[in-house]
Design an enzyme around this catalytic site. Structure first.
Site, short mmCIF file in Angstrom:
data_model
loop_
_atom_site.label_atom_id
_atom_site.label_comp_id
_atom_site.label_asym_id
_atom_site.label_seq_id
_atom_site.Cartn_x
_atom_site.Cartn_y
_atom_site.Cartn_z
N ASN A 139 0.83 -1.20 0.00
CA ASN A 139 0.00 0.00 0.00
C ASN A 139 0.87 1.25 0.00
OD1 ASN A 139 -2.20 -1.75 0.28
ND2 ASN A 139 -2.14 -1.63 2.51
N GLU A 155 -2.91 0.16 -4.08
CA GLU A 155 -2.58 -1.13 -3.48
C GLU A 155 -2.10 -2.04 -4.60
OE1 GLU A 155 -6.01 -2.51 -1.43
OE2 GLU A 155 -5.92 -0.96 0.11
#
Length: 310
Positions: free
Chosen positions: A208, A257
């Site tokens: 992330n 992500e």
């Protein structure tokens, strides 16, 4: 590459460069042509770039929506790859913004940095209120002892290549069109931060990264090329990435992500550069986790197929 941030304190070895001047957001092919011209005009001088941080647009309108294609660190990495030896990344502040065009030419270019030659685009404006033009800079250069070359604007498919046009392509979900103008994949670079580890629970652990301060590409899922820039897992990988707010989990802040194919390891704290290759689909909210996982399987299969030919 050496980075110089204060034009009032410049070492002797950092003077005398031939520098391209501009904001260089994205370092697109138009920027690259200006840098190449600087290399050609003065092949015996150090190759330099004169830019500003923060971006003047950020300085004058700090509450405006994010627009930058890359952060300063990513810009420096890209410029270094192009062979730039001296990056004059000047602090853009009230004092600098209040310099009249002639003061900027004398205080910054001539006396401060001691540049031997500068290259600017035909639409270059500078000084307080952006009142100075490229032609003004040529005149000042003649007075103050530095050369000035004006580079023509680069056109591609009848359109002028610009950071604005690249932003539009990304907003529309056209990363290949953006790449055509950039001369490289549009990359989101940053440090891997902690997440909620939902991907790990679903069998798709993701790295992330924040996109705070960057122009957001169209939200959705992309086929991506990933470079891990540091740490024990440094290298290049294929993957799939989701850009957006995670509607399945009522996310609030947009991020990216990234799932790396055929990878196992801990990337927390590592710096990733994620290149957007193709837009696969928009963000969706599914009826349940099984439907989400099935779609993620399909996304990864599609991304693998695309990237095998990239």
């Amino acid at each position: 590459m050496r980075i110089i941030r204060d034009f009032q304190f410049v070492e002797p070895e950092d003077r005398g460069a031939c520098a391209a001047i501009g904001n260089f957001d994205g370092v697109h092919i138009g920027h690259q042509s200006v840098i190449n011209l600087a290399r050609e005009v003065a092949p015996d001088a150090p190759l330099g770039v004169l830019t500003f941080e923060p971006h003047p647009r950020e300085f004058f309108a700090p509450a405006a929506p994010p627009f930058r294609l890359m952060r300063a660190v990513a810009r420096a990495h890209r410029l270094e790859k192009l062979g730039v030896e001296k990056l004059y990344e000047l602090n853009f502040n009230v004092s600098l913004s209040n310099l009249a065009p002639k003061e900027f030419a004398r205080n910054v270019i001539a006396d401060g940095l001691g540049l031997s030659h500068v290259i600017v685009g035909a639409d270059f404006c500078f000084g307080q209120g952006r009142k100075g033009t490229a032609q003004d800079l040529q005149r000042f250069g003649q007075e103050m002892g530095f050369g000035v070359t004006i580079a023509p604007l680069l056109e591609r498919s009848e359109d002028i290549v610009s950071s604005t046009a690249i932003r539009k392509a990304l907003t529309d979900g056209r990363p290949r069109d953006a790449a055509d103008m950039l001369g490289h994949w549009h990359r989101i670079e940053g440090e891997v931060i902690g997440g909620e580890q939902r991907g790990r629970e679903l069998g798709y652990p993701t790295a992330n990264m924040s996109i705070d301060g960057l122009h957001p590409p169209k939200f959705g899922v992309y086929a991506v090329l990933v470079d891990v820039l540091d740490g024990p897992h440094a290298g290049s990988y294929h993957g799939a990435a989701s850009v957006g707010t995670r509607p399945m989990f009522d996310g609030e802040f947009p991020n990216i992500e990234t799932f790396l194919f055929d990878f196992s390891g801990d990337l927390y704290g590592a710096t990733l550069s994620v290149g957007l290759v193709d837009y696969l689909r928009p963000e969706l909210k599914f009826d349940g986790l099984d439907a989400l996982i099935a779609q993620m399987d399909a996304d990864c299969d599609q991304a693998r197929s695309i990237l095998s030919a990239a």
